[in-house]
Write an enzyme that holds these catalytic residues in place. Structure first.
Site, PDB file in Angstrom:
ATOM      1  N   THR A   1       2.100   1.395   3.986  1.00  0.00           N
ATOM      2  CA  THR A   1       1.916   1.245   2.541  1.00  0.00           C
ATOM      3  C   THR A   1       1.390   2.528   1.922  1.00  0.00           C
ATOM      4  O   THR A   1       1.885   2.989   0.877  1.00  0.00           O
ATOM      5  CB  THR A   1       0.918   0.104   2.250  1.00  0.00           C
ATOM      6  N   THR A   2       0.392   3.150   2.557  1.00  0.00           N
ATOM      7  CA  THR A   2      -0.212   4.364   2.027  1.00  0.00           C
ATOM      8  C   THR A   2       0.780   5.523   2.004  1.00  0.00           C
ATOM      9  O   THR A   2       0.662   6.435   1.185  1.00  0.00           O
ATOM     10  CB  THR A   2      -1.447   4.748   2.857  1.00  0.00           C
TER      11      THR A   2
ATOM     12  N   TYR B   1       6.714 -11.168  -0.942  1.00  0.00           N
ATOM     13  CA  TYR B   1       7.461 -11.760  -2.045  1.00  0.00           C
ATOM     14  C   TYR B   1       8.022 -13.150  -1.720  1.00  0.00           C
ATOM     15  O   TYR B   1       7.883 -14.090  -2.491  1.00  0.00           O
ATOM     16  CB  TYR B   1       8.604 -10.840  -2.505  1.00  0.00           C
TER      17      TYR B   1
ATOM     18  N   TYR C   1       0.957  -6.801  10.686  1.00  0.00           N
ATOM     19  CA  TYR C   1       0.196  -6.290   9.537  1.00  0.00           C
ATOM     20  C   TYR C   1       0.021  -7.419   8.533  1.00  0.00           C
ATOM     21  O   TYR C   1       0.982  -7.849   7.893  1.00  0.00           O
ATOM     22  CB  TYR C   1       0.917  -5.093   8.924  1.00  0.00           C
TER      23      TYR C   1
ATOM     24  N   ARG D   1      -0.971  -7.839  -0.934  1.00  0.00           N
ATOM     25  CA  ARG D   1       0.336  -7.273  -1.255  1.00  0.00           C
ATOM     26  C   ARG D   1       1.489  -8.235  -0.955  1.00  0.00           C
ATOM     27  O   ARG D   1       2.522  -8.178  -1.615  1.00  0.00           O
ATOM     28  CB  ARG D   1       0.551  -5.958  -0.496  1.00  0.00           C
TER      29      ARG D   1
ATOM     30  N   LYS E   1      -3.184  -5.497  12.417  1.00  0.00           N
ATOM     31  CA  LYS E   1      -3.968  -4.833  11.371  1.00  0.00           C
ATOM     32  C   LYS E   1      -4.242  -5.902  10.329  1.00  0.00           C
ATOM     33  O   LYS E   1      -3.326  -6.380   9.649  1.00  0.00           O
ATOM     34  CB  LYS E   1      -3.197  -3.663  10.758  1.00  0.00           C
TER      35      LYS E   1
ATOM     36  N   ILE F   1      -7.164   1.086  10.820  1.00  0.00           N
ATOM     37  CA  ILE F   1      -6.092   1.914  10.267  1.00  0.00           C
ATOM     38  C   ILE F   1      -6.508   2.190   8.830  1.00  0.00           C
ATOM     39  O   ILE F   1      -6.527   1.288   7.999  1.00  0.00           O
ATOM     40  CB  ILE F   1      -4.723   1.232  10.360  1.00  0.00           C
TER      41      ILE F   1
END
Length: 295
Positions: free
Chosen positions: A46-47, A109, A135, A140, A163, A205
């Site tokens: 994502t980052t 989503y 993850y 999100r 994570k 992370i």
């Protein structure tokens, strides 16, 4: 997997003003974080703005990371979309040689049931030529991966950790209590790194490790020495700056912080926009405060 114990830096992907990948700055970031004591790289999560980068550019970024990995640090690579078949296709078509694991986000989503999440990951784990890290990031994805689902998936021989960015300590406790011994619980929240270490977690992370890998290295050293008071004091240094990494959505904040440090520019890809003047001011102030107490 012991090589992934400690701090994984969720690397940003630097861009130039023409919206191209800035490889010179990216190389500087790889070198900077390695010298500051990061334990492994996490590429195009994502980052890293993976959702706005083409598959062709992703392949180039991964290759560049391998070629400029001076300290031969382990590499975790982000692969995951909310379409299971598309995730499988990307996994199959990606050159994962030299990659130690993939980090795959829970489907976003669509908001699948727990059984849907379970089946999604089983398909990925069966197909992936390298180990898989789950993850869980409900903020999100719109859905939480429960402790029960994570523990079911932990039984798969190719799923090595999670994570967890749920921020739910009770969930983390349940995972640590019942997980297989070698299954890794990795913090997805920088400020929960020390608490998760204390209950048997494997590290973090981290977003802030792009700028402050040294602080996370100090935390890990203190934890391995059993000095959680010292580890907490290191984490406290980041308390005031951490919220500003997310106030205008990540990675806007961390890119502005890296710009302050002269590592890369603060360009992000739409629909994100660079930090506001107000955010720039507060990040500069908090950085000065951290530098004053960090040796």
């Amino acid at each position: 997997m012991s090589k992934l114990y400690g701090t994984g830096v969720a690397l940003v992907t630097p861009f130039d003003k023409e919206d191209n990948v800035d490889y010179q700055s990216y190389k500087r970031l790889l070198s900077y974080t390695a010298k500051q004591g990061v334990d492994y790289y996490v590429v195009l999560g994502t980052t890293g703005e993976g959702s706005t980068i083409s598959l062709a550019d992703k392949a180039k970024i991964l290759d560049f990371t391998k070629e400029n990995n001076e300290d031969k640090l382990p590499i975790v690579y982000g692969i995951g979309v909310n379409d299971t078949n598309a995730t499988l296709k990307i996994t199959k078509e990606t050159d994962l040689s030299g990659v130690d694991a993939i980090l795959s986000v829970s489907p976003y989503y669509s908001k699948p049931s727990q059984e849907g999440i379970f089946q999604h990951y089983i398909k990925i784990a069966d197909a992936s030529p390298v180990p898989v890290i789950l993850y869980n990031v409900p903020g999100r994805t719109g859905s939480n991966m429960s402790a029960e689902t994570i523990l079911r998936l932990a039984e798969h021989e190719n799923i090595i950790g999670v994570k967890d960015a749920s921020g739910n300590m009770e969930q983390a406790l349940n995972i640590c209590k019942y997980k297989p011994e070698d299954f890794m619980l990795i913090s997805g929240d920088d400020m929960l790194t020390v608490p998760l270490y204390s209950i048997g977690g494997s590290g973090v992370i981290s977003v802030l490790a792009n700028a402050f890998s040294n602080i996370f290295h100090n935390i890990k050293v203190a934890v391995t020495e059993g000095d959680f008071s010292k580890a907490s004091k290191e984490a406290f240094k980041l308390l005031e700056i951490n919220p500003h990494m997310y106030s205008e959505s990540s990675p806007v904040g961390i890119k502005q912080l890296l710009a302050e440090l002269g590592i890369c520019e603060n360009y992000v890809r739409l629909p994100l926009v660079p930090a506001s003047e107000q955010l720039k001011e507060v990040i500069a102030k908090r950085l000065t405060e951290i530098q004053a107490v960090t040796v």
